[in-house]
Design a protein around this motif. Structure first.
Motif, PDB file in Angstrom:
ATOM      1  N   ARG C  86       0.853  -1.174   0.000  1.00  0.00           N
ATOM      2  CA  ARG C  86       0.000   0.000   0.000  1.00  0.00           C
ATOM      3  C   ARG C  86       0.896   1.233   0.000  1.00  0.00           C
ATOM      4  O   ARG C  86       1.857   1.307   0.756  1.00  0.00           O
ATOM      5  CB  ARG C  86      -0.854  -0.008   1.263  1.00  0.00           C
ATOM      6  N   ILE C  97      -4.848  -0.848  -3.732  1.00  0.00           N
ATOM      7  CA  ILE C  97      -4.868  -1.652  -2.509  1.00  0.00           C
ATOM      8  C   ILE C  97      -5.818  -1.037  -1.484  1.00  0.00           C
ATOM      9  O   ILE C  97      -6.507  -1.750  -0.755  1.00  0.00           O
ATOM     10  CB  ILE C  97      -3.427  -1.849  -1.978  1.00  0.00           C
ATOM     11  N   ALA C  98      -5.872   0.290  -1.480  1.00  0.00           N
ATOM     12  CA  ALA C  98      -6.825   0.955  -0.579  1.00  0.00           C
ATOM     13  C   ALA C  98      -8.260   0.515  -0.891  1.00  0.00           C
ATOM     14  O   ALA C  98      -9.062   0.256   0.013  1.00  0.00           O
ATOM     15  CB  ALA C  98      -6.698   2.472  -0.718  1.00  0.00           C
ATOM     16  N   GLU C 101      -8.767  -2.955   0.355  1.00  0.00           N
ATOM     17  CA  GLU C 101      -8.925  -2.970   1.816  1.00  0.00           C
ATOM     18  C   GLU C 101     -10.299  -2.462   2.237  1.00  0.00           C
ATOM     19  O   GLU C 101     -10.888  -2.951   3.190  1.00  0.00           O
ATOM     20  CB  GLU C 101      -7.817  -2.150   2.486  1.00  0.00           C
ATOM     21  N   ALA C 102     -10.818  -1.487   1.488  1.00  0.00           N
ATOM     22  CA  ALA C 102     -12.124  -0.924   1.857  1.00  0.00           C
ATOM     23  C   ALA C 102     -13.264  -1.884   1.528  1.00  0.00           C
ATOM     24  O   ALA C 102     -14.255  -1.939   2.245  1.00  0.00           O
ATOM     25  CB  ALA C 102     -12.333   0.406   1.143  1.00  0.00           C
ATOM     26  N   GLU C 105     -12.419  -8.227   3.000  1.00  0.00           N
ATOM     27  CA  GLU C 105     -12.162  -8.578   4.396  1.00  0.00           C
ATOM     28  C   GLU C 105     -10.678  -8.426   4.721  1.00  0.00           C
ATOM     29  O   GLU C 105     -10.322  -7.820   5.727  1.00  0.00           O
ATOM     30  CB  GLU C 105     -12.592 -10.047   4.541  1.00  0.00           C
ATOM     31  N   SER C 106      -9.822  -8.990   3.888  1.00  0.00           N
ATOM     32  CA  SER C 106      -8.382  -8.989   4.167  1.00  0.00           C
ATOM     33  C   SER C 106      -7.622  -9.407   2.922  1.00  0.00           C
ATOM     34  O   SER C 106      -8.198  -9.981   2.001  1.00  0.00           O
ATOM     35  CB  SER C 106      -8.065  -9.990   5.288  1.00  0.00           C
ATOM     36  N   TRP C 107      -6.335  -9.095   2.884  1.00  0.00           N
ATOM     37  CA  TRP C 107      -5.523  -9.567   1.762  1.00  0.00           C
ATOM     38  C   TRP C 107      -4.160 -10.000   2.268  1.00  0.00           C
ATOM     39  O   TRP C 107      -3.711  -9.586   3.331  1.00  0.00           O
ATOM     40  CB  TRP C 107      -5.381  -8.502   0.671  1.00  0.00           C
ATOM     41  N   THR C 108      -3.535 -10.853   1.494  1.00  0.00           N
ATOM     42  CA  THR C 108      -2.246 -11.399   1.903  1.00  0.00           C
ATOM     43  C   THR C 108      -1.495 -11.827   0.643  1.00  0.00           C
ATOM     44  O   THR C 108      -2.070 -11.915  -0.433  1.00  0.00           O
ATOM     45  CB  THR C 108      -2.454 -12.579   2.892  1.00  0.00           C
ATOM     46  N   VAL C 120      -7.152 -12.410  -1.723  1.00  0.00           N
ATOM     47  CA  VAL C 120      -8.097 -11.517  -1.049  1.00  0.00           C
ATOM     48  C   VAL C 120      -9.294 -12.322  -0.570  1.00  0.00           C
ATOM     49  O   VAL C 120      -9.904 -13.061  -1.348  1.00  0.00           O
ATOM     50  CB  VAL C 120      -8.583 -10.402  -1.997  1.00  0.00           C
TER      51      VAL C 120
END
Ligand SMILES: Nc1ncnc2c1ncn2[C@@H]1O[C@H](COP(=O)(O)OP(=O)(O)O)[C@@H](O)[C@H]1O
Ligand SMILES: Nc1ncnc2c1ncn2[C@@H]1O[C@H](COP(=O)(O)OP(=O)(O)O)[C@@H](O)[C@H]1O
Lengths: 112, 131, 131, 112
Positions: C86, C97-98, C101-102, C105-108, C120
């Motif tokens: 980010r 990426i923002a 994220e909005a 739920e989550s990312w990795t 994601v």
């Protein structure tokens, strides 16, 4: 698929829009049953707005024709185009459903 | 493009043929197959394979797509080992395989994970996006 | 539905995000995820992942989808081992990426075949088809 | 995506339909450059028909705003809805592009 029904004197017209397949065949069969129950002289199924029809769609079209025949009501599909026309043609049911070339009155004179 | 693949689990319900058609045409379009008539024919083939899997197959259905340059193969696997056979069409159907034969290049059946899969090689895609 | 998967090779071109969005929404719709707003958000996530792979990644791009009951994970692998970060948004971007994220739920990020893949987890899908 | 341009006296309006992303951003940038080249007083980008906009779409919208500002031409995006409204909002650029709530004159009074 959506179906619009137009009652025009002796002719009832079902105008199909969208895709006729395993999922939407029931809706078509219901509408055909309702239309035939009102005993028009002729049932016209307008395929112009139909963008897809697979063999299960062909099956319900043929079944509608049969049911109409048994009830003594004239039946005609018309104005198939694109892949729908192609599917009806290659399976050999086009003339049965739409009539011999030239008998599809509403397309004969103008744009298909 | 050289070799591209896609795989898709398809839950067995009446909406499966439509969902599979949409997914396959999106994938093929993304792979550069843009001819509208050809995509329409591909959609019919997919619809027939998935409809047959829903009606006559069983277990879980998996759809597989592969493109080797211009050659595109679509296959649908189901849990039944019964092999589809072209039959004489009647009031209850029998036009699915006929439609596949008319619109595609060839079809074949393989054993697959206790069931089978039906593979169809599509006709070569004409170049250009016009129909 | 218990566990469903889909996999899709995505050729790297500017049409890739749109093709991937259409394929993913068709697949998720076929898996029973019919909430229109949720599908729209899923399309944004897919679009961001594929756009980043086209812009910053490299090699071949592969998209993977899996649904474990209500939990849906979408991942996009590319051939670059550089890990997305980010960054502060500016006139040239930095909002991908923002946005993920909005909306999710989550990312990795995981190592994957010499490159990486960005996973994601989507937000839980509300029930019903209405928005 | 398709863009319809309406020139209405001092205001040039670009009406976007479809999806704004990596692929269609160029088309938008070309149309913006052409519109600004004709030096209207204001450039309005109507997002009502836009069904999708990701961060690369947001980037070109912000760039259009910058370019207009540098040319001394007023700029305003308006009527985003659905996922487009949501994407603009969560990235914090909504007010920058559309203006403060209430300033989006054409939506304030009637249907969005
Ligand atoms: N996936 C399948 N699994 C088992 N049998 C199949 C499968 N697909 C087709 N068949 C058999 O092949 C026959 C012909 O298929 P088809 O031409 O599509 O006609 P229809 O499905 O309308 O009967 C079917 O009636 C069925 O007996
Ligand atoms: N697939 C990727 N491979 C390598 N780097 C990436 C990838 N995705 C994102 N990045 C890095 O993370 C940064 C932030 O990504 P993002 O928030 O999507 O903004 P943008 O792509 O607009 O710069 C990018 O600028 C890039 O440096």
């Amino acid at each position: 698929m959506r179906i619009v029904r137009l009652d025009d004197g002796e002719v009832t017209r079902l105008m199909l829009r969208g895709e006729l397949d395993l999922d939407t065949g029931d809706l078509f069969e219901e509408q055909v049953a309702a239309a035939l129950g009102d005993r028009p002289e002729e049932l016209v199924v307008d395929l112009h707005g139909l963008t897809f029809c697979d063999s299960s769609g062909i099956d319900v079209l043929l079944a509608a024709r049969e049911t109409a025949a048994r009830a003594g009501i004239a039946f005609r599909a018309h104005r198939p185009r694109g892949i729908v026309l192609r599917s009806l043609t290659v399976t050999g049911v086009h003339d049965l459903l739409v009539g011999e070339p030239g008998s599809d009155r509403e397309t004969a004179g103008g744009r298909a | 493009m050289s070799e591209l693949t896609a795989h898709l689990d398809v839950p067995l319900d009446r909406g499966a043929p439509a969902a599979a058609r949409r997914a396959v045409t999106a994938v093929l379009g993304g792979w550069g197959f843009r001819n509208a008539d050809w995509l329409d024919a591909a959609a019919v083939v997919v619809s027939e394979l998935v409809t047959n899997a829903v009606r006559h197959g069983g277990g879980c259905v998996a759809l597989h797509l592969e493109a080797h340059d211009e050659r595109v193969i679509v296959s649908v696997a189901d849990g039944s080992s019964v092999v589809p056979r072209r039959r004489d069409p009647d009031g209850d159907g029998g036009r699915g395989i006929a439609l596949i034969e008319a619109l595609a290049e060839s079809w074949t059946v393989e054993n697959y994970r206790g069931g089978k899969r039906v593979l169809v090689e599509l006709a070569p895609c004409p170049r250009g996006s016009a129909s």
